[in-house]
Design a protein around this motif. Structure first.
Motif, PDB file in Angstrom:
ATOM      1  N   LEU A 386       0.960  -1.208  -0.193  1.00  0.00           N
ATOM      2  CA  LEU A 386       0.029   0.173   0.005  1.00  0.00           C
ATOM      3  C   LEU A 386       0.712   1.367  -0.122  1.00  0.00           C
ATOM      4  O   LEU A 386       0.542   2.156  -0.816  1.00  0.00           O
ATOM      5  CB  LEU A 386      -0.888   0.104   1.406  1.00  0.00           C
ATOM      6  N   ALA A 387       1.945   1.202   0.773  1.00  0.00           N
ATOM      7  CA  ALA A 387       2.832   2.468   0.703  1.00  0.00           C
ATOM      8  C   ALA A 387       3.446   2.621  -0.414  1.00  0.00           C
ATOM      9  O   ALA A 387       3.743   3.735  -1.015  1.00  0.00           O
ATOM     10  CB  ALA A 387       4.136   2.186   1.955  1.00  0.00           C
ATOM     11  N   ALA A 388       3.826   1.553  -0.957  1.00  0.00           N
ATOM     12  CA  ALA A 388       4.430   1.236  -2.670  1.00  0.00           C
ATOM     13  C   ALA A 388       3.619   2.391  -3.553  1.00  0.00           C
ATOM     14  O   ALA A 388       3.950   2.944  -4.369  1.00  0.00           O
ATOM     15  CB  ALA A 388       4.859   0.184  -3.007  1.00  0.00           C
ATOM     16  N   MET A 389       2.430   2.502  -3.258  1.00  0.00           N
ATOM     17  CA  MET A 389       1.379   3.036  -4.091  1.00  0.00           C
ATOM     18  C   MET A 389       1.490   4.496  -4.277  1.00  0.00           C
ATOM     19  O   MET A 389       1.107   5.361  -5.316  1.00  0.00           O
ATOM     20  CB  MET A 389      -0.216   2.727  -3.856  1.00  0.00           C
ATOM     21  N   VAL A 390       2.452   4.914  -3.167  1.00  0.00           N
ATOM     22  CA  VAL A 390       2.759   6.660  -3.522  1.00  0.00           C
ATOM     23  C   VAL A 390       3.587   6.978  -4.585  1.00  0.00           C
ATOM     24  O   VAL A 390       3.201   7.737  -5.383  1.00  0.00           O
ATOM     25  CB  VAL A 390       3.619   6.846  -2.260  1.00  0.00           C
ATOM     26  N   MET A 447      -1.386   9.159   1.912  1.00  0.00           N
ATOM     27  CA  MET A 447      -1.064   7.756   1.915  1.00  0.00           C
ATOM     28  C   MET A 447      -0.633   7.050   3.050  1.00  0.00           C
ATOM     29  O   MET A 447      -1.227   5.995   3.785  1.00  0.00           O
ATOM     30  CB  MET A 447      -0.649   7.236   0.820  1.00  0.00           C
ATOM     31  N   LEU A 448       0.546   7.744   3.683  1.00  0.00           N
ATOM     32  CA  LEU A 448       0.985   7.180   4.919  1.00  0.00           C
ATOM     33  C   LEU A 448       0.664   7.797   6.167  1.00  0.00           C
ATOM     34  O   LEU A 448       0.760   6.902   7.263  1.00  0.00           O
ATOM     35  CB  LEU A 448       2.586   7.196   4.594  1.00  0.00           C
ATOM     36  N   GLY A 449       0.406   8.964   6.055  1.00  0.00           N
ATOM     37  CA  GLY A 449       0.268   9.580   7.790  1.00  0.00           C
ATOM     38  C   GLY A 449      -1.280   9.677   8.098  1.00  0.00           C
ATOM     39  O   GLY A 449      -1.710  10.228   8.905  1.00  0.00           O
TER      40      GLY A 449
END
Lengths: 449, 449
Positions: A386-390, A447-449
């Motif tokens: 999911l983080a890689a989707m950034v 996405m991450l925060g």
């Protein structure tokens, strides 16, 4: 590649002062090739060989030397011989060269020329650079409309050797105002009706250049109407001279080379790359590099602003160059395509909606494709899929932004009357770099925060 | 900008079938301007107006329409009328257009043409694109060397209206092998000695193009020797046709536009920007974007490799885009200057030492200047003034590397027989990006760690 084939023979002929063989050398081949065989000689030797050629041939061969050598020869050789050469040169070419010798030298040569040539040179020198006046030659066949075909041909026969081109005859009134033109083709076609006058034959709707018209606009007319030469007139329609097709090719070449240099953010050199002073070269590159540098400094401040986020997600740092360059490359592609299309007249400002919508579609195709590769790579470095989707999301956004601004800015600058080639690249790079960073960090935060 | 001034009048004349006024419209102005006034008409209307012009004038006006419209007209209008037009068109232009109609249409028109034109079209179609053969027109004044001046002029007068250009006469033997050329200027100059033969007058050292020669090489010859037209011959020196100066301007323009596009990493479009299919456009941009993308991916892996250093000195991250873009911009300046100088013949491969030493000097000047600004900024973000020194040192090194590779790679590619414009930019960008990161981190480790 200097041709050294005949150099030993030429030097031997010079040592022997063998005028018969040197004359033969100067006249046997075509003038361009003769000039090539002389390239390896010193300038003094070149000049001495030239003196053995008949005067008209001498001018012709000299015309094929490289321009810097021509200038050196005019600067250093015997003033009387130089003046004799200049007297016979095409009027536009000699003015170009005389602009490049020292003022002292110019003043030394000028008094050695006949009064008519002196006036002609002074007049042509007075026109501003890059205008029709500065490009034109004043040697032109001006005839009266009452002349008939037979008389016109006779007149032409008398003048032909002095004129740069005889492919159009210019019909003028008593005040040398342009009335019409007759092509040599029409004249020759009418040989069987030799009593018709130029007035009968001439085309009166003539495409002309104004003396202060920009050279690019002149070149466009010549290209558009496939002309061999275009007449240059002043406001009262007086015929001042003509511009020939070979000068137009030079203008087209210079213009497009300048475009390419401006696109790469270099101020046009206007001189040969190897001859330009290093100081000038540094300056012409430096001004744009500095502007681009300040644009990039903004990215440094932007990143500084997001210092805390970066400390938290260091893996994001690895992709900064990738994201910046994806935006920059797609933006510079769009800018270049739009600039070259504007220059070639393929795109007009009125097409802006069509251009922008095409760019958005193409950028989505390209963005999705690159994003897929980017995602595959990010999977290795990001903590979670999911983080890689950034990364792919940012890539798509940045490429769309790059293409959009890359296409829009050249058109905007053209609209504002600025040169699209000159202004766009630094702005595209600056805007896309900074927006790229801002988009990246914001998508990451979301996405991450 | 479509000129709509005469449209209502033209439509009225068409409605009334007013042949006198339509004839007047077609012949009063020069053909180029007449064509401009017709641009706003529908294609059916354009075609109908054309039918009122005398046949030669019709061809002339048609020649000024934009190419896509010309193709559409040939594709859709009455086949017999189309064939009548094609019969009179310059042989190179008609082949260009016929390449663009559908094969069915081509097969429908061909049988309506006289056998001679049919053969001529088939022959010209057989030459490969971008060669001299594909550019040339086969209408050329071929004369025998025994003809005297008077007879040659008479012959020319007969042929003049059928020929695209009459500015050189080509002297051939019985097997149409090229023996020499006589310019119309020489012919006219010799009018007072009408008994001299073409054999006496002709220049035998003729600059020619081989039929399979690349068009850029042909254009170079025409420019170098300032020719109005260049004869095209086959291996046995048989004269096949000529290429005229207007086609050469088109070649120069296309060639330089392609260079500019390649420099910006777009495969040359070879079509108008607004007409090219979006799919093709995406492909031509995509291939290079992907190569550039993989180069940038390397920087991601490099940065990943230095993960620990980055976590320690997060302030260094802010300068990553700045450093990458300084190297990239100075590299692309160098590459563009060297590529345009190679294209213009200002630089040859033999000059490589001179070019590289100039680039190193200029890059040091530029590097030191930008490094000073960079240092001033770094002072704000770095923990100590000594630590801030990482930035200027890196900038100088990266700019030197950028200029060096930017100048060296185009020459290397030329040396390898590859197109310098096509290959260099992606490689310069890739190499400079990755070296930039490596230099940056290593200088940082040296100074800080």
């Amino acid at each position: 590649m200097v041709n050294t084939l005949f150099l030993p023979e030429l030097r031997e002929m010079l040592a022997e002062d063998n005028s018969a063989e040197l004359l033969e050398f100067c006249t046997a081949l075509n003038a361009g090739r003769t000039a090539e065989f002389m390239e390896g000689l010193t300038e003094d030797e070149m000049w001495r060989v030239l003196q053995f050629a008949p005067p008209d041939r001498r001018v012709e061969i000299f015309g094929y030397f490289e321009e810097p050598r021509q200038v050196d020869l005019l600067q250093t050789q015997d003033a009387a011989e130089v003046a004799a050469l200049i007297e016979r040169m095409p009027s536009d070419d000699r003015v170009d060269l005389l602009q490049q010798v020292t003022p002292e030298r110019f003043q030394a040569i000028l008094p050695l020329l006949p009064a008519g040539d002196r006036r002609d040179i002074q007049r042509l020198r007075s026109y501003e650079e890059e205008t029709a006046g500065a490009l034109m030659t004043s040697e032109v066949a001006m005839l009266s409309e009452s002349l008939n075909v037979r008389a016109a041909l006779d007149e032409l026969a008398k003048q032909a050797s002095d004129l740069e081109t005889i492919y159009y005859l210019y019909v003028v009134d008593d005040d040398s105002r342009l009335r019409g033109i007759v092509s040599t083709r029409q004249l020759v076609s009418s040989l069987r009706r030799p009593d018709r006058t130029l007035g009968d034959l001439m085309e009166t709707d003539v495409v002309v250049a104004q003396v202060d018209e920009d050279q690019e606009s002149v070149a466009e007319k010549v290209e558009r109407y496939n002309l061999l030469a275009i007449p240059v007139v002043d406001q009262s329609h007086q015929l001042l001279g003509i511009i020939t097709h070979d000068d137009v090719i030079d203008v087209v070449r210079d213009e497009l080379t300048e475009d390419a240099q401006r696109i790469a953010a270099v101020a046009p050199l206007e001189q040969d790359y190897l001859r330009i002073a290093l100081w000038t070269l540094s300056y012409k590159r430096g001004i744009w590099l500095i502007i681009l540098f300040f644009a990039a400094l903004l990215t440094a401040f932007a990143l500084e602003h997001y210092h805390d986020e970066i400390s938290k997600y260091v893996w994001l740092v690895s992709f900064i160059p990738l994201i910046i360059s994806a935006g920059g490359n797609s933006g510079s592609q769009s800018a270049t395509l739009v600039i070259t299309a504007l220059t070639a007249g393929e795109v007009e400002l009125a097409d802006w909606k069509k251009v922008l919508s095409r760019e958005v579609i193409v950028s989505m195709v390209l963005g999705i494709f690159l994003a897929t590769i980017g995602y595959a790579t990010a999977l290795f470095m990001a903590p979670t899929p999911l983080a890689a989707m950034v990364i792919p999301l940012t890539l798509v956004a940045v490429i769309i932004v790059g293409c959009f601004f890359g296409a829009a800015l050249p058109m905007l600058f053209q609209r504002l009357g600025l040169d699209p080639a000159m202004m766009s690249n630094p702005f595209v790079a600056g805007i896309v770099d900074i927006l790229g960073i801002v988009i990246y960090i914001n998508i990451a935060q979301l996405m991450l925060g």
